[in-house]
Write an enzyme that holds these catalytic residues in place. Structure first.
Site, PDB file in Angstrom:
ATOM      1  N   GLU A   1      -5.026  -5.062  10.580  1.00 22.65           N
ATOM      2  CA  GLU A   1      -3.904  -3.907  10.830  1.00 22.65           C
ATOM      3  C   GLU A   1      -4.351  -3.365  12.277  1.00 22.65           C
ATOM      4  O   GLU A   1      -5.121  -2.401  12.093  1.00 22.65           O
ATOM      5  CB  GLU A   1      -4.061  -2.767   9.584  1.00 22.65           C
ATOM      6  CG  GLU A   1      -3.635  -3.577   8.375  1.00 22.65           C
ATOM      7  CD  GLU A   1      -3.231  -2.373   7.291  1.00 22.65           C
ATOM      8  OE1 GLU A   1      -2.168  -2.877   6.520  1.00 22.65           O
ATOM      9  OE2 GLU A   1      -3.734  -1.427   7.206  1.00 22.65           O
TER      10      GLU A   1
ATOM     11  N   ASN B   1       0.812  -1.059  -0.012  1.00 17.30           N
ATOM     12  CA  ASN B   1      -0.027  -0.054  -0.056  1.00 17.30           C
ATOM     13  C   ASN B   1       0.998   1.252   0.166  1.00 17.30           C
ATOM     14  O   ASN B   1       1.568   1.633   0.959  1.00 17.30           O
ATOM     15  CB  ASN B   1      -0.753  -0.091   1.300  1.00 17.30           C
ATOM     16  CG  ASN B   1      -1.753   1.294   1.320  1.00 17.30           C
ATOM     17  OD1 ASN B   1      -1.810   1.990   0.682  1.00 17.30           O
ATOM     18  ND2 ASN B   1      -2.362   1.264   2.470  1.00 17.30           N
ATOM     19  N   TRP B   2       1.104   1.882  -1.140  1.00 18.04           N
ATOM     20  CA  TRP B   2       1.859   3.165  -1.376  1.00 18.04           C
ATOM     21  C   TRP B   2       1.329   4.345  -0.697  1.00 18.04           C
ATOM     22  O   TRP B   2       1.903   5.224  -0.537  1.00 18.04           O
ATOM     23  CB  TRP B   2       2.121   3.185  -2.723  1.00 18.04           C
ATOM     24  CG  TRP B   2       3.324   2.326  -3.262  1.00 18.04           C
ATOM     25  CD1 TRP B   2       3.638   0.982  -2.870  1.00 18.04           C
ATOM     26  CD2 TRP B   2       3.935   2.452  -4.606  1.00 18.04           C
ATOM     27  NE1 TRP B   2       4.714   0.566  -3.514  1.00 18.04           N
ATOM     28  CE2 TRP B   2       4.784   1.560  -4.755  1.00 18.04           C
ATOM     29  CE3 TRP B   2       3.709   3.531  -5.760  1.00 18.04           C
ATOM     30  CZ2 TRP B   2       5.527   1.206  -5.962  1.00 18.04           C
ATOM     31  CZ3 TRP B   2       4.502   3.391  -6.752  1.00 18.04           C
ATOM     32  CH2 TRP B   2       5.471   2.256  -6.882  1.00 18.04           C
ATOM     33  N   LYS B   3       0.060   4.360  -0.108  1.00 21.63           N
ATOM     34  CA  LYS B   3      -0.601   5.534   0.425  1.00 21.63           C
ATOM     35  C   LYS B   3      -0.423   6.756  -0.368  1.00 21.63           C
ATOM     36  O   LYS B   3      -0.445   6.434  -1.789  1.00 21.63           O
ATOM     37  CB  LYS B   3      -0.234   5.723   1.797  1.00 21.63           C
ATOM     38  CG  LYS B   3      -0.209   4.349   2.600  1.00 21.63           C
ATOM     39  CD  LYS B   3       0.160   4.323   4.194  1.00 21.63           C
ATOM     40  CE  LYS B   3       0.055   3.005   4.975  1.00 21.63           C
ATOM     41  NZ  LYS B   3       0.099   3.213   6.399  1.00 21.63           N
TER      42      LYS B   3
ATOM     43  N   GLU C   1      -6.769   4.761   8.125  1.00 24.62           N
ATOM     44  CA  GLU C   1      -6.444   6.124   7.781  1.00 24.62           C
ATOM     45  C   GLU C   1      -7.456   6.601   7.098  1.00 24.62           C
ATOM     46  O   GLU C   1      -8.045   8.040   7.242  1.00 24.62           O
ATOM     47  CB  GLU C   1      -5.298   6.246   6.841  1.00 24.62           C
ATOM     48  CG  GLU C   1      -3.930   6.019   7.736  1.00 24.62           C
ATOM     49  CD  GLU C   1      -2.946   5.311   6.880  1.00 24.62           C
ATOM     50  OE1 GLU C   1      -2.707   5.196   5.680  1.00 24.62           O
ATOM     51  OE2 GLU C   1      -1.840   4.825   7.434  1.00 24.62           O
TER      52      GLU C   1
ATOM     53  N   SER D   1       3.817  -2.229  10.328  1.00 25.24           N
ATOM     54  CA  SER D   1       5.230  -2.323  10.673  1.00 25.24           C
ATOM     55  C   SER D   1       5.911  -3.570  10.218  1.00 25.24           C
ATOM     56  O   SER D   1       6.977  -4.082  10.775  1.00 25.24           O
ATOM     57  CB  SER D   1       5.428  -1.931  12.088  1.00 25.24           C
ATOM     58  OG  SER D   1       5.178  -0.602  12.387  1.00 25.24           O
TER      59      SER D   1
ATOM     60  N   GLY E   1       3.001   2.316  10.975  1.00 26.53           N
ATOM     61  CA  GLY E   1       4.002   3.116  10.865  1.00 26.53           C
ATOM     62  C   GLY E   1       4.727   3.492  12.085  1.00 26.53           C
ATOM     63  O   GLY E   1       5.429   4.613  12.178  1.00 26.53           O
TER      64      GLY E   1
ATOM     65  N   HIS F   1      -9.246   1.228   5.212  1.00 25.36           N
ATOM     66  CA  HIS F   1      -8.003   1.424   5.774  1.00 25.36           C
ATOM     67  C   HIS F   1      -8.194   2.254   7.107  1.00 25.36           C
ATOM     68  O   HIS F   1      -9.186   3.389   6.884  1.00 25.36           O
ATOM     69  CB  HIS F   1      -7.160   2.038   5.070  1.00 25.36           C
ATOM     70  CG  HIS F   1      -5.680   1.947   5.389  1.00 25.36           C
ATOM     71  ND1 HIS F   1      -5.045   2.964   6.385  1.00 25.36           N
ATOM     72  CD2 HIS F   1      -4.748   1.034   5.279  1.00 25.36           C
ATOM     73  CE1 HIS F   1      -4.184   2.495   6.762  1.00 25.36           C
ATOM     74  NE2 HIS F   1      -3.654   1.345   6.055  1.00 25.36           N
TER      75      HIS F   1
END
Ligand code: 13P
Length: 250
Positions: free
Chosen positions: A163, A9-11, A95, A209, A169, A93
């Protein structure tokens, strides 16, 4: 047997130059024993799909709208992602749940739209640190599962990514028992809801992570069918050893 999946996932990272990383990744794994999926920002999907055509790296999106078309400025439909070369989409996600107020009901509607467009939905679930500290993790996962996963799900079009928010992160990796407890719980509930055949065939990824130096300990946990990798998926030299570790387990 479930085929293992290494997903990146490159976000909100990546410009045209980053396509070189995909070329390197495909070159490093000409005949991988696992599925490889990279989800770049929407601006790169079409080019990424062209770069990876005929190569063992599939391309996905990071979100889609619930509707096929319409007056939704700035949004992308599942059909548009498919049309630009994506075969999957990450949904729910944490986020997006936090930054955009996405509820599990919205995630379920998006997943249904993804399925209707022929995309595989990678649905993310996970608890906050406060929820874990309050011993609410499994209740949170259960609620997210029942609301976020649509009835249209099959072993082919659904992937779950567990997750834990506190692990994303942060460099904080849950221990094997913590990962195993949640993955076993998810597996049991998938089997109960979709039947032993489909429920056993749905893949469950761990995310948060995952790095080259800890991937093998994650992949040794039962019911971990791969990883959803953020930061370490941006560069082939980091993602590649994670893919190798996954190929070497089970
Ligand atoms: P990191 O691997 O950077 O912790 O991100 C995980 C993630 O959010 C993948 O979706």
């Amino acid at each position: 047997m479930r085929r293992k999946l290494a997903a990146g996932n490159w976000k909100m990272n990546g410009l045209t130059d980053s396509l070189d990383e995909l070329r390197s990744l495909a070159r490093a794994h000409p005949d991988p024993a696992v599925d490889i999926l990279v989800c770049p920002p929407a601006t790169l999907i079409a080019q990424a799909a062209q770069v990876c055509a005929g190569l063992p790296v599939a391309i996905g999106g990071q979100d889609c709208h619930t509707e096929r078309t319409g007056a939704h400025t700035g949004d992308l439909s599942a059909e548009m992602l498919k049309d630009s070369g994506a075969c999957a989409v990450i949904l729910g996600h944490s986020e997006r749940r936090e930054d955009h107020g996405e509820t599990s009901d919205m995630v379920r509607a998006k997943a249904r739209a993804a399925h209707a467009a022929g995309l595989m939905a990678v649905i993310c679930l996970g608890e906050s640190l406060a929820q874990r500290d309050a011993a609410n993790t499994l209740d949170i996962i259960a609620a997210q599962m029942s609301l976020s996963i649509p009835d249209t799900s099959t072993a082919e079009n659904l992937v779950i990514a567990y997750e834990p928010i506190w692990a994303i992160g942060t460099g904080k990796l849950p221990d094997a028992a913590q990962i195993g407890e949640v993955h076993d719980f998810i597996r049991t509930r998938l089997e109960r809801r979709f039947g032993p055949g489909a429920g056993r065939g749905m893949r469950i990824l761990y995310g948060g992570s995952v790095k080259p130096n800890n991937a093998d300990q994650v992949f040794r946990v039962p019911n971990v069918d791969g990883a959803l990798v953020g930061g370490a998926s941006l560069r082939a030299e980091d993602f590649s050893p994670i893919i190798k570790a996954l190929s070497q387990t089970g």
